[in-house]
Design a protein around this motif. Structure first.
Motif, PDB file in Angstrom:
ATOM      1  N   ASP A  55       0.813  -1.211   0.000  1.00 59.19           N
ATOM      2  CA  ASP A  55       0.000   0.000   0.000  1.00 59.19           C
ATOM      3  C   ASP A  55       0.849   1.265   0.000  1.00 59.19           C
ATOM      4  OD1 ASP A  55      -1.863   1.918   2.184  1.00 59.19           O
ATOM      5  OD2 ASP A  55      -2.700   1.223   0.296  1.00 59.19           O
ATOM      6  N   GLN A  56       2.072   1.185   0.510  1.00 58.63           N
ATOM      7  CA  GLN A  56       2.953   2.342   0.566  1.00 58.63           C
ATOM      8  C   GLN A  56       3.520   2.647  -0.814  1.00 58.63           C
ATOM      9  OE1 GLN A  56       3.504  -0.735   1.539  1.00 58.63           O
ATOM     10  NE2 GLN A  56       5.609  -1.129   2.157  1.00 58.63           N
ATOM     11  N   ASN A  57       4.065   3.851  -0.973  1.00 59.05           N
ATOM     12  CA  ASN A  57       4.738   4.144  -2.235  1.00 59.05           C
ATOM     13  C   ASN A  57       6.228   3.854  -2.116  1.00 59.05           C
ATOM     14  OD1 ASN A  57       6.355   6.710  -1.713  1.00 59.05           O
ATOM     15  ND2 ASN A  57       4.317   7.448  -1.149  1.00 59.05           N
ATOM     16  N   ALA A  58       6.911   3.840  -3.233  1.00 64.24           N
ATOM     17  CA  ALA A  58       8.312   3.417  -3.279  1.00 64.24           C
ATOM     18  C   ALA A  58       9.265   4.436  -2.675  1.00 64.24           C
ATOM     19  CB  ALA A  58       8.710   3.130  -4.718  1.00 64.24           C
ATOM     20  N   LEU A  59       8.756   5.623  -2.332  1.00 67.48           N
ATOM     21  CA  LEU A  59       9.596   6.662  -1.726  1.00 67.48           C
ATOM     22  C   LEU A  59       9.189   6.954  -0.284  1.00 67.48           C
ATOM     23  CD1 LEU A  59       9.715   9.162  -4.740  1.00 67.48           C
ATOM     24  CD2 LEU A  59      11.372   7.381  -4.149  1.00 67.48           C
ATOM     25  N   ALA A  60       8.410   6.056   0.322  1.00 64.64           N
ATOM     26  CA  ALA A  60       7.883   6.288   1.674  1.00 64.64           C
ATOM     27  C   ALA A  60       8.915   5.933   2.740  1.00 64.64           C
ATOM     28  CB  ALA A  60       6.601   5.496   1.872  1.00 64.64           C
ATOM     29  N   ASP A  61      10.095   6.544   2.650  1.00 65.78           N
ATOM     30  CA  ASP A  61      11.192   6.192   3.556  1.00 65.78           C
ATOM     31  C   ASP A  61      10.906   6.598   5.000  1.00 65.78           C
ATOM     32  OD1 ASP A  61      12.251   5.514   1.132  1.00 65.78           O
ATOM     33  OD2 ASP A  61      13.893   6.972   1.185  1.00 65.78           O
ATOM     34  N   ASP A  62      10.122   7.662   5.199  1.00 60.80           N
ATOM     35  CA  ASP A  62       9.832   8.123   6.564  1.00 60.80           C
ATOM     36  C   ASP A  62       9.023   7.090   7.340  1.00 60.80           C
ATOM     37  OD1 ASP A  62      11.182  10.445   6.060  1.00 60.80           O
ATOM     38  OD2 ASP A  62       9.393  11.671   5.732  1.00 60.80           O
ATOM     39  N   THR A  63       8.053   6.478   6.685  1.00 63.43           N
ATOM     40  CA  THR A  63       7.200   5.503   7.361  1.00 63.43           C
ATOM     41  C   THR A  63       7.707   4.071   7.201  1.00 63.43           C
ATOM     42  OG1 THR A  63       5.767   5.422   5.403  1.00 63.43           O
ATOM     43  CG2 THR A  63       5.125   6.928   7.194  1.00 63.43           C
ATOM     44  N   HIS A  64       8.507   3.820   6.173  1.00 61.82           N
ATOM     45  CA  HIS A  64       9.048   2.482   5.907  1.00 61.82           C
ATOM     46  C   HIS A  64      10.540   2.622   5.635  1.00 61.82           C
ATOM     47  CE1 HIS A  64       4.728   2.072   5.149  1.00 61.82           C
ATOM     48  NE2 HIS A  64       4.865   0.785   5.417  1.00 61.82           N
ATOM     49  N   PRO A  65      11.333   2.823   6.670  1.00 62.71           N
ATOM     50  CA  PRO A  65      12.747   3.175   6.488  1.00 62.71           C
ATOM     51  C   PRO A  65      13.601   2.080   5.861  1.00 62.71           C
ATOM     52  CG  PRO A  65      12.237   2.844   8.818  1.00 62.71           C
ATOM     53  CD  PRO A  65      10.932   2.858   8.097  1.00 62.71           C
ATOM     54  N   TYR A  66      13.063   0.886   5.674  1.00 59.12           N
ATOM     55  CA  TYR A  66      13.825  -0.182   5.032  1.00 59.12           C
ATOM     56  C   TYR A  66      13.846  -0.045   3.508  1.00 59.12           C
ATOM     57  CZ  TYR A  66       9.365  -2.372   3.720  1.00 59.12           C
ATOM     58  OH  TYR A  66       8.128  -2.626   3.187  1.00 59.12           O
ATOM     59  N   LEU A  67      13.027   0.830   2.920  1.00 59.20           N
ATOM     60  CA  LEU A  67      12.898   0.883   1.466  1.00 59.20           C
ATOM     61  C   LEU A  67      14.206   1.205   0.742  1.00 59.20           C
ATOM     62  CD1 LEU A  67       9.375   2.539   1.052  1.00 59.20           C
ATOM     63  CD2 LEU A  67       9.994   0.138   0.722  1.00 59.20           C
ATOM     64  N   PRO A  68      15.022   2.161   1.203  1.00 58.56           N
ATOM     65  CA  PRO A  68      16.296   2.383   0.507  1.00 58.56           C
ATOM     66  C   PRO A  68      17.198   1.147   0.525  1.00 58.56           C
ATOM     67  CG  PRO A  68      15.792   4.227   1.950  1.00 58.56           C
ATOM     68  CD  PRO A  68      14.811   3.148   2.278  1.00 58.56           C
ATOM     69  N   THR A  69      17.212   0.446   1.649  1.00 62.11           N
ATOM     70  CA  THR A  69      18.003  -0.787   1.747  1.00 62.11           C
ATOM     71  C   THR A  69      17.494  -1.829   0.767  1.00 62.11           C
ATOM     72  OG1 THR A  69      18.469  -0.367   4.083  1.00 62.11           O
ATOM     73  CG2 THR A  69      18.734  -2.631   3.307  1.00 62.11           C
ATOM     74  N   LEU A  70      16.174  -1.944   0.646  1.00 61.19           N
ATOM     75  CA  LEU A  70      15.590  -2.920  -0.273  1.00 61.19           C
ATOM     76  C   LEU A  70      15.910  -2.557  -1.721  1.00 61.19           C
ATOM     77  CD1 LEU A  70      13.891  -5.355  -0.949  1.00 61.19           C
ATOM     78  CD2 LEU A  70      11.828  -3.998  -0.533  1.00 61.19           C
ATOM     79  N   ALA A  71      15.841  -1.281  -2.061  1.00 66.40           N
ATOM     80  CA  ALA A  71      16.176  -0.861  -3.423  1.00 66.40           C
ATOM     81  C   ALA A  71      17.625  -1.202  -3.759  1.00 66.40           C
ATOM     82  CB  ALA A  71      15.914   0.633  -3.594  1.00 66.40           C
ATOM     83  N   ARG A  72      18.520  -0.997  -2.798  1.00 64.56           N
ATOM     84  CA  ARG A  72      19.930  -1.343  -3.025  1.00 64.56           C
ATOM     85  C   ARG A  72      20.119  -2.854  -3.134  1.00 64.56           C
ATOM     86  NH1 ARG A  72      20.602   2.923   0.789  1.00 64.56           N
ATOM     87  NH2 ARG A  72      20.799   1.404   2.497  1.00 64.56           N
ATOM     88  N   LEU A  73      19.357  -3.611  -2.333  1.00 64.21           N
ATOM     89  CA  LEU A  73      19.462  -5.071  -2.376  1.00 64.21           C
ATOM     90  C   LEU A  73      18.998  -5.606  -3.729  1.00 64.21           C
ATOM     91  CD1 LEU A  73      20.165  -7.603  -0.676  1.00 64.21           C
ATOM     92  CD2 LEU A  73      17.749  -7.668   0.022  1.00 64.21           C
ATOM     93  N   ILE A  74      17.948  -5.025  -4.276  1.00 64.17           N
ATOM     94  CA  ILE A  74      17.472  -5.409  -5.598  1.00 64.17           C
ATOM     95  C   ILE A  74      18.597  -5.272  -6.620  1.00 64.17           C
ATOM     96  CG2 ILE A  74      15.985  -4.628  -7.497  1.00 64.17           C
ATOM     97  CD1 ILE A  74      13.866  -3.975  -5.300  1.00 64.17           C
ATOM     98  N   LYS A  75      19.267  -4.131  -6.601  1.00 63.67           N
ATOM     99  CA  LYS A  75      20.350  -3.907  -7.557  1.00 63.67           C
ATOM    100  C   LYS A  75      21.524  -4.851  -7.295  1.00 63.67           C
ATOM    101  CE  LYS A  75      22.757  -0.232  -9.995  1.00 63.67           C
ATOM    102  NZ  LYS A  75      24.071  -0.869 -10.061  1.00 63.67           N
TER     103      LYS A  75
END
Length: 232
Positions: A55-75
């Motif tokens: 439900d969150q967006n891909a830039l929702a780092d404030d509420t889901h702080p793991y998203l930048p880590t996940l984006a890096r893991l994907i790469k």
């Protein structure tokens, strides 16, 4: 075969991707970072990565702080030559991980709608498994630009970039091909109030939509899932 699966929201299971992984005798390592579970630091313990919707967006780092880590893991997985599959939010995170722009807050695309393959889809190892046009389930408003070097694979009437491939086997797929009619039926119950607020008429006519599009969508979704799993 050991596959890391990242679930980003409640009741967003693997669906047909899970069936294809089971057929391939894969071991699934399920992580739910939205509940505080820790993501691996690298790709060495897994042969492939699946990132599901949310439900969150891909830039929702404030509420889901793991998203930048996940984006890096994907790469990290992709740069190691491993198969990656991002579905809906997962596709938006693939785009983010590879430097594309995330576009937020567009009109909602919801329900079974046609997608059309590009010319490149006919020679793609995954999208060549399905017809040029097929119905499939959608539920999103956000989208993305194509990452540099991506092969554009599918579009719909509302969304120009429905699917793309990077390198050998990194796929971002916006539509919910994992959601067969059984999973969609489950969503109509658990997300009933959200659907009513968003598109009440669709829910009223749900069984008509399912009878019209469900069988073809299920067949296309399973074919895509099996073709991607074959790349692992």
């Amino acid at each position: 075969m050991r596959v890391l699966v990242v679930q980003n929201y409640q009741d967003t299971g693997l669906g047909q991707v899970g069936r294809a992984l089971e057929e391939a005798a894969a071991t699934i390592d399920l992580r739910q970072p939205y509940l505080g579970e820790i993501l691996p630091e690298g790709d060495s313990g897994h042969h492939a990565l699946v990132v599901l919707g949310g439900d969150q967006n891909a830039l929702a780092d404030d509420t889901h702080p793991y998203l930048p880590t996940l984006a890096r893991l994907i790469k990290r997985f992709g740069d190691s030559g491993k198969a990656v599959l991002g579905v809906c939010l997962g596709s938006q995170l693939v785009a983010r991980g590879y430097g594309a722009e995330n576009i937020l807050g567009r009109p909602v695309e919801f329900g079974w709608h046609e997608v059309t393959g590009t010319d490149e889809a006919s020679s793609d190892p995954v999208f060549s498994a399905v017809p040029r046009q097929f119905p499939i389930f959608h539920w999103h408003s956000d989208t993305f630009t194509l990452p540099e070097g991506a092969v554009h694979l599918a579009r719909s009437a509302k969304t120009p970039y429905q699917a793309f491939r990077l390198a050998r086997a990194v796929y971002g797929i916006q539509f919910h091909f994992e959601a067969d009619t059984g999973l969609v039926d489950h969503w109509t119950r658990v997300f009933h109030d959200q659907i009513v607020d968003m598109q009440a008429d669709w829910l009223t006519d749900y069984h008509t939509h399912a009878e019209r599009h469900g069988a073809a969508a299920d067949a296309a979704g399973l074919a895509l899932a099996r073709a991607w799993v074959a790349l692992i």
